[in-house]
Design an enzyme around this catalytic site. Structure first.
Site, PDB file in Angstrom:
ATOM      1  N   HIS A   1      22.272  41.428  11.426  1.00 42.20           N
ATOM      2  CA  HIS A   1      20.759  42.292  11.981  1.00 42.20           C
ATOM      3  C   HIS A   1      20.911  42.916  13.490  1.00 42.20           C
ATOM      4  O   HIS A   1      19.851  42.953  14.143  1.00 42.20           O
ATOM      5  CB  HIS A   1      19.783  41.119  11.976  1.00 42.20           C
ATOM      6  CG  HIS A   1      19.060  40.415  10.688  1.00 42.20           C
ATOM      7  ND1 HIS A   1      19.331  41.128   9.687  1.00 42.20           N
ATOM      8  CD2 HIS A   1      18.653  39.177  10.511  1.00 42.20           C
ATOM      9  CE1 HIS A   1      18.664  40.234   8.677  1.00 42.20           C
ATOM     10  NE2 HIS A   1      18.467  39.356   8.999  1.00 42.20           N
TER      11      HIS A   1
ATOM     12  N   HIS B   1      11.528  42.258   9.129  1.00 43.20           N
ATOM     13  CA  HIS B   1      11.831  40.868   8.630  1.00 43.20           C
ATOM     14  C   HIS B   1      10.505  39.760   8.680  1.00 43.20           C
ATOM     15  O   HIS B   1      10.566  38.660   9.310  1.00 43.20           O
ATOM     16  CB  HIS B   1      12.739  40.116   9.261  1.00 43.20           C
ATOM     17  CG  HIS B   1      13.628  39.249   8.936  1.00 43.20           C
ATOM     18  ND1 HIS B   1      13.293  38.168   8.140  1.00 43.20           N
ATOM     19  CD2 HIS B   1      15.186  39.079   8.909  1.00 43.20           C
ATOM     20  CE1 HIS B   1      14.229  37.376   7.950  1.00 43.20           C
ATOM     21  NE2 HIS B   1      15.446  38.004   8.187  1.00 43.20           N
TER      22      HIS B   1
ATOM     23  N   GLU C   1      12.910  41.485   2.051  1.00 43.11           N
ATOM     24  CA  GLU C   1      13.432  42.643   2.842  1.00 43.11           C
ATOM     25  C   GLU C   1      13.931  43.933   2.234  1.00 43.11           C
ATOM     26  O   GLU C   1      15.283  43.560   1.839  1.00 43.11           O
ATOM     27  CB  GLU C   1      14.472  41.868   3.868  1.00 43.11           C
ATOM     28  CG  GLU C   1      13.911  40.672   4.612  1.00 43.11           C
ATOM     29  CD  GLU C   1      15.142  39.878   5.187  1.00 43.11           C
ATOM     30  OE1 GLU C   1      15.912  40.252   5.847  1.00 43.11           O
ATOM     31  OE2 GLU C   1      15.091  38.636   4.576  1.00 43.11           O
TER      32      GLU C   1
END
Length: 344
Positions: A109, A178, A309
């Site tokens: 991420h 997210h 996601e």
């Protein structure tokens, strides 16, 4: 009609650069959403049940402090590259790039200080808010000055999230939000009574560090076949699954398409996910452990939320047969995801 309101939400701690954090409240007849200029975080998302009662269906915190401390990316936009890159490493035009390792042996991420941990510049729109930031060349190890715009717009029952970016050097990019959802209302014990379907004929098997093996496997005859709705708790039991944290491979194309649907029978709430992205990571909050104090002093145990996601496939930068994850100078990255809320 959508109304948009902005208000102060807090100040960043001095060691994180200070700076004012604003909250933007988007409201229609059927949806109310609150978004921060820090991390483009969705802190609140209220939708109606079949009796017309509003409940907040996303996990998060009451104060800025919750979001500036370590947490599992609640509601945030993550980047430059969502999901995992094997060993935090990739080659581009003959040069090797090394990223920060923050998830076992891998980069996750965006690294140590990804897009979720920075202040963005907001611009109020008639029915939403647009955030901008420049990610400088070399930030978190990524090449190129990357200009990024994230736009949230609310129309009736539909929340759209649009991501645009332009770069000065070729760079991998994959952006997602997210948010952790529980259609029974945040703070509810689990999502076992939710029914889910995902429009995907294949998924990506992963190794024990959650990196795709490279195989694109058919869902047919496996626990990953979610093309017809399944009740989550019973499905996990039936296939002896600890939960999902996998990329489902969507039908390719730039057009909007329905890719997932979740229904919560007790409340009647439904959520549809439409997107232009090539993949969707379905995650069932396997790493939640009840240790975080959330909104209204709620605790969030394992499987108390799910994430859908929309993004490129994980580790695509190291897997040439995966969809292209590279953005070149002169091109525009442009993807949209739509969340549609209803009752049944």
């Amino acid at each position: 009609m959508t109304t948009v309101r902005r208000e102060a939400f807090g100040r960043m701690p001095p060691e994180q650069g200070g700076g004012e954090v604003e909250k933007f409240v988007l409201q229609s007849d059927s949806v109310r959403v609150e978004i921060l200029s820090f991390g483009c975080i969705i802190t609140t998302l209220e939708t109606k049940d079949r009796d017309g009662q509003f409940s907040d269906i996303v996990l998060g915190f009451d104060t800025l402090e919750g979001y500036t401390r370590k947490h599992p990316f609640f509601g945030a936009v993550v980047g430059r590259v969502a999901n995992r890159i094997a060993n935090g490493r990739f080659n581009l035009d003959g040069k090797e790039y090394q990223l920060f390792i923050n998830n076992g042996p891998n980069s996750l991420h965006g690294g140590a200080k990804g897009f979720d941990k920075v202040l963005w510049s907001p611009q109020v729109l008639p029915n939403g808010v647009r955030f901008f930031r420049l990610s400088p060349d070399g930030e978190e190890g990524y090449p190129g000055d990357l200009k990024v715009w994230v736009t949230y717009t609310l129309s009736g029952r539909e929340l759209a999230i649009n991501y645009q970016a332009q770069t000065s050097k070729t760079t991998p990019i994959s952006l997602t939000n997210h948010a952790y959802f529980n259609l029974a209302g945040q703070g509810s014990r689990d999502v076992y009574d939710h029914q889910i379907s995902i429009e995907a004929d294949s998924y990506l098997p992963v190794d024990d560090t959650k990196i795709p093996t490279g195989e694109v496997a058919a869902v047919q005859g496996t626990g990953f076949d979610l093309r017809q709705p399944v009740e989550l708790g019973k499905h996990l039991q039936k296939f002896h699954l600890d939960g999902f944290d996998h990329n489902f491979c969507l039908h390719q194309g730039q057009d909007r398409r329905l890719v997932a649907r979740v229904f919560h029978p007790p409340s009647g709430r439904t959520m549809e996910v439409h997107t232009t992205q090539p993949g969707i990571q379905f995650y069932t909050g396997n790493n939640l452990d009840g240790s975080l104090k959330g909104k209204g002093a709620a605790t969030y145990p394992k499987h108390s939320a799910f994430c859908l996601e929309t993004q490129n496939w994980p580790d695509a930068v190291n897997k040439p047969h995966f969809p292209n994850v590279l953005l070149h100078p002169g091109e525009e990255y442009n993807h949209t995801t739509w969340l549609v809320f209803n009752t049944a």
